[in-house]
Design a protein around this motif. Structure first.
Motif, short mmCIF file in Angstrom:
data_model
loop_
_atom_site.label_atom_id
_atom_site.label_comp_id
_atom_site.label_asym_id
_atom_site.label_seq_id
_atom_site.Cartn_x
_atom_site.Cartn_y
_atom_site.Cartn_z
N SER A 227 -3.17 -4.75 -7.07
CA SER A 227 -2.73 -3.55 -7.77
C SER A 227 -3.87 -2.84 -8.49
CB SER A 227 -1.61 -3.88 -8.75
OG SER A 227 -2.04 -4.86 -9.65
N LYS B 42 1.72 3.04 -4.70
CA LYS B 42 0.44 3.72 -4.97
C LYS B 42 0.41 4.43 -6.31
CE LYS B 42 -2.46 4.50 -1.18
NZ LYS B 42 -3.62 3.75 -1.44
N TYR C 9 0.11 1.77 -9.56
CA TYR C 9 -0.80 0.62 -9.47
C TYR C 9 -1.36 0.22 -10.82
CZ TYR C 9 -1.37 -0.28 -4.48
OH TYR C 9 -1.19 -0.69 -3.19
N TRP D 237 -7.53 -3.04 -7.73
CA TRP D 237 -8.63 -2.59 -6.89
C TRP D 237 -8.19 -2.21 -5.48
CZ3 TRP D 237 -9.67 -7.26 -9.74
CH2 TRP D 237 -10.39 -7.02 -10.91
N ASN D 238 -6.88 -2.16 -5.25
CA ASN D 238 -6.35 -1.83 -3.93
C ASN D 238 -6.92 -2.78 -2.87
OD1 ASN D 238 -4.70 -0.50 -2.18
ND2 ASN D 238 -6.08 1.23 -1.87
N GLU E 95 0.81 -1.21 0.00
CA GLU E 95 0.00 0.00 0.00
C GLU E 95 0.85 1.26 0.00
OE1 GLU E 95 -2.81 1.55 3.30
OE2 GLU E 95 -3.79 -0.09 2.25
N VAL F 242 -6.09 -5.00 -0.50
CA VAL F 242 -4.88 -5.37 0.22
C VAL F 242 -5.13 -6.35 1.35
CG1 VAL F 242 -3.62 -3.28 -0.39
CG2 VAL F 242 -5.04 -3.32 1.66
#
Length: 164
Positions: free
Chosen positions: A108, A44, A47, A110-111, A40, A113
């Motif tokens: 990477s 950023k 991505y 849709w974030n 994260e 995590v």
């Protein structure tokens, strides 16, 4: 388990809900999911590019391995033992890539995590077991050149399909 590369360290944070057991009146923590912290903070700004790159790599792996599987299955000249091992190796590589790359693309793109404990365990189990299968398959494939070098006159007899 999340593998990015040799230079990236992924930190896992355990998210645990606390609840009280009515009989024992003690706190019990249950692991429900893991959180990727290192991903994260470090990537950023790239991505989208990373997701496109990973998707292209994943599609190239799938297309290349499926071409190998199709050629070995359809061409009668490629029906020897070594090509059979190559087709099995291609199938194992497809499973290994499919166990890791879709989660990397999801992180990477849709974030996303987080990964649940069971999904992490399943991904780790599939990845490690098929890496073991790939290592064993490569050891078996290495036996043919060994026989050709050490016993060149007996190579045809040892590789005969009736003996196998």
């Amino acid at each position: 388990m999340f593998v990015i590369g040799n230079n990236m360290i992924v930190t896992l944070v355990i998210i645990t809900p606390n609840f009280k057991d009515s009989c024992l009146q003690t706190n019990v923590s249950v692991v429900t999911e893991f959180l990727f912290i290192g991903v994260e903070s470090g990537l950023k700004n790239v991505y989208l590019e990373l997701a496109i790159f990973l998707l292209v790599v994943y599609l190239m792996i799938l297309i290349g391995k499926l071409i190998i599987l199709t050629l070995v299955a359809t061409d009668p000249k490629l029906q020897s033992a070594m090509y059979m091992f190559l087709s099995h190796l291609s199938l194992v590589d497809i499973v290994i890539s499919t166990s890791v790359l879709p989660k990397m693309i999801a992180v990477s793109l849709w974030n996303n995590v987080t990964i649940s404990y069971s999904a992490c365990f399943l991904q780790l189990y599939v990845y490690l077991s098929f890496q073991t299968v790939e290592s064993m398959l490569l050891c078996v494939m290495a036996y043919d050149p060994y026989v050709a070098i050490c016993n060149p006159l007996q190579q045809h007899y040892l590789r005969d399909c009736a003996v196998c």
